[in-house]
Design an enzyme around this catalytic site. Structure first.
Site, PDB file in Angstrom:
ATOM      1  CG  HIS A 140     -32.909 -21.347  18.337  1.00 32.81           C
ATOM      2  ND1 HIS A 140     -32.961 -22.279  17.326  1.00 32.81           N
ATOM      3  CD2 HIS A 140     -31.597 -21.159  18.600  1.00 32.81           C
ATOM      4  CE1 HIS A 140     -31.727 -22.641  16.998  1.00 32.81           C
ATOM      5  NE2 HIS A 140     -30.870 -21.959  17.756  1.00 32.81           N
ATOM      6  CD  GLU A 141     -29.822 -18.492  20.933  1.00 29.39           C
ATOM      7  OE1 GLU A 141     -28.977 -19.088  21.622  1.00 29.39           O
ATOM      8  OE2 GLU A 141     -29.753 -18.427  19.699  1.00 29.39           O
ATOM      9  CG  HIS A 144     -28.979 -23.741  21.766  1.00 27.28           C
ATOM     10  ND1 HIS A 144     -28.623 -24.870  21.055  1.00 27.28           N
ATOM     11  CD2 HIS A 144     -29.052 -22.745  20.851  1.00 27.28           C
ATOM     12  CE1 HIS A 144     -28.491 -24.563  19.766  1.00 27.28           C
ATOM     13  NE2 HIS A 144     -28.758 -23.268  19.616  1.00 27.28           N
ATOM     14  CD  GLU A 200     -27.663 -23.970  16.161  1.00 29.61           C
ATOM     15  OE1 GLU A 200     -28.814 -23.544  16.324  1.00 29.61           O
ATOM     16  OE2 GLU A 200     -26.707 -23.555  16.804  1.00 29.61           O
TER      17      GLU A 200
HETATM   18 ZN    ZN Z   1     -28.837 -22.124  17.969  1.00 25.72          ZN
END
Ligand code: ZN
Length: 272
Positions: A140-141, A144, A200
């Site tokens: 997830h990171e 980003h 997100e």
């Molecule tokens: Zn996030």
């Protein structure tokens, strides 16, 4: 007036190639067009400086990579994820990736622009995180960073703070000195500006695909969120305050999991 501003904005965006999507289309279906105004290399440079500073401070406090086994585990998982980033953007495979673990009770992790990863030990110890779950967070990171959400947020903040005129000057040639002045500003913006809801959602989706491609079970993203929520008694953990959880998120992850499962199974077959 509005029209003039939008034309000016479009012209600036074209000049620096800002209005585009940062990643290639893939199974997870992330393809929102992004309005990027600050140059990517400047943002990466500011982030690298801020990361180096963070590392130095953690070394000073003796909180950097204290647990060697934990560090090795986090690096192994991260490296498997990083090996797949070329699917989304080939240039990211050549980034100067760094992975470190900070002894910190917060349930948190981040990846700064350009691939500077930090995982807090609390995330592993407090949630008894499995490898698959850890891959879900780090994936997830990393997503980003691949989507350059940090640059997007900084660009928006810059326009709001200084207006389009300042931006025109910035892009028009004084970018170097402006960036030098803004070195501290960059890291402040990175940590102070929360990702938007759409950012997100993108990181959730792309992260799920990234983890599956690296051979990590996509169901783990859901169990991770459930663990996070269960831990959310009293003060909310850092990760949840910067990553507002909702039933929607879990629903979205569950819906996407079957689509990326074949990628996971193919990766598993290759490993065995
Ligand atoms: Zn996030």
């Amino acid at each position: 007036m509005k029209k003039i501003i939008s034309i000016l904005a479009a012209a600036i965006a074209l000049q620096i190639g800002g209005c585009a999507t940062t990643t290639k289309d893939s199974v997870s279906g992330v393809h929102r067009s992004q309005f990027m105004l600050l140059p990517s290399d400047s943002v990466d440079k500011m982030s690298a400086q801020a990361y180096t500073q963070t590392i130095k401070e953690a070394e000073g406090k003796k909180t950097l990579n204290v647990d060697k086994a934990m560090l090795e585990r986090v690096r192994k998982i991260s490296n498997r994820l990083i090996a797949q980033v070329g699917v989304f953007r080939p240039d990211a495979a050549k980034w100067a990736w760094e992975v470190n673990v900070e002894k910190n009770d917060q349930l948190n992790a981040y990846c700064m622009p350009g691939g500077k990863i930090m995982v807090f030990s609390g995330l592993i110890e407090k949630l008894n995180t499995t490898d698959d779950e850890l891959a879900a967070v780090i994936g997830h990171e990393i997503s980003h960073a691949l989507r350059e959400h940090g640059r997007e947020r900084m660009s928006q903040a810059y326009v709001q703070e200084f207006g389009l005129q300042a931006l025109a000057a910035f892009v028009g040639g004084s970018a170097g000195s402006a960036v030098a002045q803004g070195a501290g500003l960059g890291s402040q913006l990175f940590f102070a500006l929360p990702n938007g809801r759409e950012q997100e959602r993108e990181a959730d989706k792309m992260g799920l695909e990234l983890a599956a491609r690296a051979g990590y079970n996509p169901d783990a993203a859901v169990t991770l969120w459930q663990k996070m929520s269960a831990n959310n008694k009293g003060a909310p953990p850092e990760f949840l305050s910067t990553h507002p959880a909702s039933e929607n998120r879990i629903t979205d992850l569950k819906a996407l999991a079957p689509k990326v499962r074949p990628l996971y199974e193919a990766a598993k077959a290759k490993q065995s």
